[in-house]
Write an enzyme that holds these catalytic residues in place. Structure first.
Site, PDB file in Angstrom:
ATOM      1  N   GLU A 140      25.531  19.839  -9.104  1.00  0.00           N
ATOM      2  CA  GLU A 140      26.320  19.203  -9.243  1.00  0.00           C
ATOM      3  C   GLU A 140      26.146  17.376  -9.738  1.00  0.00           C
ATOM      4  O   GLU A 140      26.015  16.376  -9.139  1.00  0.00           O
ATOM      5  CB  GLU A 140      27.493  18.839  -8.816  1.00  0.00           C
ATOM      6  CG  GLU A 140      28.574  20.240  -8.814  1.00  0.00           C
ATOM      7  CD  GLU A 140      29.476  20.814  -9.712  1.00  0.00           C
ATOM      8  OE1 GLU A 140      29.344  20.157 -10.813  1.00  0.00           O
ATOM      9  OE2 GLU A 140      30.030  21.423  -9.783  1.00  0.00           O
ATOM     10  N   HIS A 178      25.326  26.144 -15.605  1.00  0.00           N
ATOM     11  CA  HIS A 178      26.200  27.054 -15.540  1.00  0.00           C
ATOM     12  C   HIS A 178      26.911  27.541 -16.749  1.00  0.00           C
ATOM     13  O   HIS A 178      26.930  28.744 -16.797  1.00  0.00           O
ATOM     14  CB  HIS A 178      27.700  26.239 -15.052  1.00  0.00           C
ATOM     15  CG  HIS A 178      28.629  26.854 -14.330  1.00  0.00           C
ATOM     16  ND1 HIS A 178      29.673  26.176 -13.483  1.00  0.00           N
ATOM     17  CD2 HIS A 178      28.914  27.514 -13.939  1.00  0.00           C
ATOM     18  CE1 HIS A 178      30.636  26.837 -13.518  1.00  0.00           C
ATOM     19  NE2 HIS A 178      30.409  27.768 -13.249  1.00  0.00           N
ATOM     20  N   ASP A 188      28.875  23.608 -18.811  1.00  0.00           N
ATOM     21  CA  ASP A 188      28.361  22.340 -18.467  1.00  0.00           C
ATOM     22  C   ASP A 188      27.045  22.995 -17.746  1.00  0.00           C
ATOM     23  O   ASP A 188      26.905  24.585 -18.068  1.00  0.00           O
ATOM     24  CB  ASP A 188      28.866  22.022 -16.848  1.00  0.00           C
ATOM     25  CG  ASP A 188      29.616  23.360 -16.362  1.00  0.00           C
ATOM     26  OD1 ASP A 188      30.437  24.022 -15.975  1.00  0.00           O
ATOM     27  OD2 ASP A 188      29.566  23.101 -14.829  1.00  0.00           O
TER      28      ASP A 188
END
Length: 270
Positions: A140, A178, A188
């Site tokens: 992330e 993603h 994303d």
């Protein structure tokens, strides 16, 4: 007076300790959960609810190893700060997590052993692989979803990707986003993400249309499928493809230029 000074000193020490290790409680919980899973592994063969083993005769093989990740899935956090994301990933009720979080200043937080399963991909599919949580590492990047990524973030990311690629022998084509694995559900990392730059360093593929010949009857939708996209919802698959490979184009149909791009990518991903 002395008592007041002493109280102030103690308060400062307590605050300093708590602020320097704000996640000491969740770190302790992490170790506790990891130990519980280790106990399950040690207790094999597992027994069912009636206290019976799944198979009566257990013969332990001497030939086995740890499962290893085969994909890396890149995300943006869609939150407003690294601290907010770390808090989200350490609250049991959220049930979401990733292996790494990269802050805007390039700081990398390692949140989960690479060999354990994080909750970052959700319902997902890439090629014939489903449940990407079980075979991938999630990264992330602190980003609200509409802003550019910092040079420090991309630098730290590429260093991390290089280590992961070498450690687990992850194939070049298995560095994905993603949005790639969840078309129509996720977007994303956003359209500012430098996929071409990463591909130039061996993390994912990029197209080269210089010498591409598109065969008569070429089906670009089937090419998307061969690259890896789930085309059950064609427009969603096209949207995810555009986010990754043609972020400057928001159209929902595939044109002649896309055919060349997909012919090039198909040859690489095959």
């Amino acid at each position: 007076m002395k008592q007041s000074v002493l109280f102030l000193f103690v308060s400062i020490v307590i605050y300093a300790c708590s602020s320097s290790k704000p996640y000491s409680k969740t770190n302790k919980q992490y170790k506790k959960q990891a130990a519980a899973y280790a106990a399950i592994l040690k207790a094999y063969p597992l027994k069912d609810s009636a206290g019976l083993p799944y198979a009566v005769d257990f013969v332990g093989t001497t030939n086995f190893s740890m499962r290893k990740p085969n994909y890396v899935v890149i995300h943006h956090t869609a939150q407003n700060s690294c601290e907010q994301t770390l808090k989200t990933f350490t609250l049991p009720r959220t049930q979401v997590s990733s292996h790494y979080v990269i802050c805007k200043d390039g700081t990398v937080h390692h949140m989960l052993n690479d060999l354990l399963r994080a909750h970052h991909a959700g319902v997902s599919k890439w090629g014939n692989t489903t449940d990407l949580n079980s075979s991938s590492i999630g990264i992330e990047i602190d980003n609200n979803g509409s802003e550019a990524f910092t040079d420090a973030q991309i630098g730290s990311l590429q260093t991390l990707l290089g280590r992961l690629k070498n450690a687990y022998q992850i194939p070049t084509g298995n560095f994905i986003g993603h949005a790639d694995i969840a078309p129509g559900r996720k977007v994303d990392p956003n359209n500012h993400f430098p996929w071409q730059q990463l591909a130039g360093n061996g993390f994912g593929y990029w197209y080269d249309t210089t010498n591409v010949q598109v065969a008569p009857g070429f089906d670009p939708l089937q090419a998307l499928r061969i690259v890896g996209y789930n085309i059950a919802k064609p427009q969603a698959a096209i949207q995810s493809y555009r986010l990754h490979f043609t972020p400057q184009d928001s159209s929902k149909t595939l044109n002649e230029s896309d055919k060349k791009i997909l012919a090039s990518l198909m040859a690489k991903y095959q």
